[in-house]
Design a protein around this motif. Structure first.
Motif, short mmCIF file in Angstrom:
data_model
loop_
_atom_site.label_atom_id
_atom_site.label_comp_id
_atom_site.label_asym_id
_atom_site.label_seq_id
_atom_site.Cartn_x
_atom_site.Cartn_y
_atom_site.Cartn_z
N UNK A 1 0.86 -1.17 0.00
CA UNK A 1 0.00 0.00 0.00
C UNK A 1 0.91 1.23 0.00
N UNK A 2 0.52 2.26 -0.77
CA UNK A 2 1.34 3.46 -0.87
C UNK A 2 1.53 4.12 0.49
N UNK A 3 0.44 4.24 1.24
CA UNK A 3 0.53 4.88 2.55
C UNK A 3 1.51 4.16 3.45
N UNK A 4 1.40 2.84 3.51
CA UNK A 4 2.26 2.05 4.38
C UNK A 4 3.71 2.14 3.92
N UNK A 5 3.91 2.18 2.60
CA UNK A 5 5.28 2.23 2.08
C UNK A 5 6.02 3.48 2.49
N UNK A 6 5.27 4.56 2.79
CA UNK A 6 5.90 5.84 3.10
C UNK A 6 5.93 6.15 4.59
N UNK A 7 5.42 5.24 5.41
CA UNK A 7 5.48 5.44 6.85
C UNK A 7 6.88 5.15 7.37
N UNK A 8 7.30 5.94 8.33
CA UNK A 8 8.59 5.70 8.98
C UNK A 8 8.46 6.05 10.46
N UNK A 9 8.99 5.19 11.31
CA UNK A 9 9.04 5.47 12.74
C UNK A 9 10.45 5.92 13.09
N UNK A 10 10.55 7.13 13.63
CA UNK A 10 11.85 7.64 14.05
C UNK A 10 11.91 7.65 15.57
N UNK A 11 12.91 7.01 16.09
CA UNK A 11 13.08 6.91 17.54
C UNK A 11 14.38 7.60 17.93
N UNK A 12 14.35 8.22 19.10
CA UNK A 12 15.51 8.98 19.59
C UNK A 12 16.05 8.29 20.84
N UNK A 13 17.17 7.60 20.67
CA UNK A 13 17.79 6.87 21.77
C UNK A 13 18.74 7.79 22.53
N UNK A 14 18.74 7.72 23.84
CA UNK A 14 19.68 8.55 24.61
C UNK A 14 21.11 8.16 24.29
N UNK A 15 21.94 9.18 24.07
CA UNK A 15 23.32 8.92 23.67
C UNK A 15 24.30 9.00 24.83
N UNK A 16 23.82 9.34 26.03
CA UNK A 16 24.72 9.35 27.18
C UNK A 16 23.92 9.07 28.45
N UNK A 17 24.64 8.80 29.53
CA UNK A 17 23.98 8.41 30.79
C UNK A 17 23.16 9.56 31.37
N UNK A 18 23.61 10.78 31.19
CA UNK A 18 22.87 11.92 31.72
C UNK A 18 21.49 12.02 31.09
N UNK A 19 21.43 11.81 29.78
CA UNK A 19 20.14 11.86 29.09
C UNK A 19 19.23 10.75 29.56
N UNK A 20 19.78 9.56 29.76
CA UNK A 20 18.99 8.43 30.26
C UNK A 20 18.38 8.76 31.61
N UNK A 21 19.21 9.24 32.53
CA UNK A 21 18.73 9.52 33.88
C UNK A 21 17.66 10.61 33.86
N UNK A 22 17.88 11.65 33.07
CA UNK A 22 16.92 12.75 33.05
C UNK A 22 15.57 12.29 32.50
N UNK A 23 15.58 11.57 31.38
CA UNK A 23 14.32 11.13 30.78
C UNK A 23 13.57 10.18 31.71
N UNK A 24 14.29 9.30 32.35
CA UNK A 24 13.63 8.35 33.26
C UNK A 24 13.05 9.05 34.47
N UNK A 25 13.69 10.13 34.89
CA UNK A 25 13.19 10.83 36.07
C UNK A 25 12.02 11.76 35.75
N UNK A 26 12.02 12.32 34.54
CA UNK A 26 10.98 13.28 34.17
C UNK A 26 9.78 12.59 33.53
N UNK A 27 10.01 11.72 32.57
CA UNK A 27 8.91 11.05 31.88
C UNK A 27 8.47 9.83 32.67
N UNK A 28 9.45 8.95 32.94
CA UNK A 28 9.16 7.76 33.73
C UNK A 28 8.17 6.83 33.06
#
Length: 282
Positions: free
Chosen positions: A252-279
């Motif tokens: 399907x054309x619609x499905x062919x053009x879908x993309x999921x973009x994910x943003x992985x934490x690149x350092x420990x500080x980012x991991x800790x902050x996201x887990x503490x704020x978003x959880x």
């Protein structure tokens, strides 16, 4: 940076020039393509110069061997005088319920790290809770649905003033759009490209340290294997590595053009902050 005059899908007045454009892009000879598509170089030559009309089945075989995007396969069929083969079903259609449910579960599973689903023009179709942290402070008019991920990122009223390595990230996004424009004829995408490449870059803040050289590679940010997105948030700098997932063998054309973009934490500080704020979601 400008788009070359020939950028975009191959053009022509019929299916022959379109197929020739795709073949030349894939750097295949007529004989190589003919053998892969179970045809003959003579027949393919006649098709490309307009002396012969290819069958519907041959157009689809050639498109498959040339790895032509699904939307452009329909374009080839129309140019040859046939009806499109692949449907283009709106994502909110009832038949897409299972797909939407799967995407929602994937987005939720990625919390507390930001994730979005975009279409071929980079419009955000769905996002998880954590994206709200990244777009905090973005001008409301840029977030009116369906908002555009590229525009939100590079607009002066968007994320751009908060991106520490803006010149590098801007270049990355523009190159990504150029690759997309090479695959599909999308006038709205071309207009978006012209719009965002005209946005001004904010002045460098000395507090961020030395400005990166636009010619520098990812190693300039301390990540020799991938370019991180480095963004200011509440007095700290968060670092993310972006990954993109698409569907295999879409029908399907619609499905062919879908993309999921994910943003992985690149350092420990980012991991800790996201887990503490978003959880975890309660």
């Amino acid at each position: 940076m400008t788009i070359m005059a020939g950028m975009g899908s191959p053009t022509g007045t019929g299916v022959g020039p379109l197929l020739r454009g795709w073949r030349e892009r894939r750097q295949l000879s007529q004989l190589q393509l003919a053998l892969r598509a179970d045809s003959s170089a003579r027949h393919l030559s006649f098709v490309e110069n307009g002396r012969s009309r290819p069958s519907r089945e041959l157009v689809l075989r050639l498109a498959e061997q040339l790895d032509v995007p699904v939307r452009e396969r329909n374009t080839l069929l129309l140019a040859a005088g046939y009806a499109p083969h692949y449907p283009e079903t709106p994502l909110d259609d009832p038949s897409m319920a299972a797909l939407r449910g799967g995407l929602e579960r994937l987005l939720a599973a990625h919390d507390p790290y930001p994730a979005v689903v975009v279409d071929g023009s980079f419009r955000v179709l769905a996002a998880n809770r954590s994206l709200g942290l990244l777009v905090d402070g973005v001008a409301p008019h840029l977030l009116e649905p369906p908002f555009n991920a590229i525009r939100v990122t590079l607009h002066p009223d968007g994320l751009a003033p908060r991106i520490v390595n803006l010149r590098q990230w801007r270049r990355h996004l523009l190159e990504r759009m150029e690759r997309q424009l090479e695959l599909v004829r999308a006038e709205p995408l071309r207009r978006l490209y012209e719009e965002v490449r005209g946005y001004p870059e904010p002045a460098h803040d000395p507090a961020d340290g030395p400005a990166e050289d636009p010619a520098d590679g990812p190693a300039a940010d301390g990540f020799p294997f991938a370019l991180p997105l480095r963004i200011r948030h509440e007095g700290r700098v968060l670092s993310f590595l972006s990954t993109i997932s698409t569907f295999n063998t879409p029908l399907d054309v619609t499905v062919s053009e879908l993309a999921m973009e994910t943003f992985l934490p690149a350092d420990a500080q980012t991991v800790r902050f996201l887990q503490s704020v978003v959880g975890p979601e309660r």
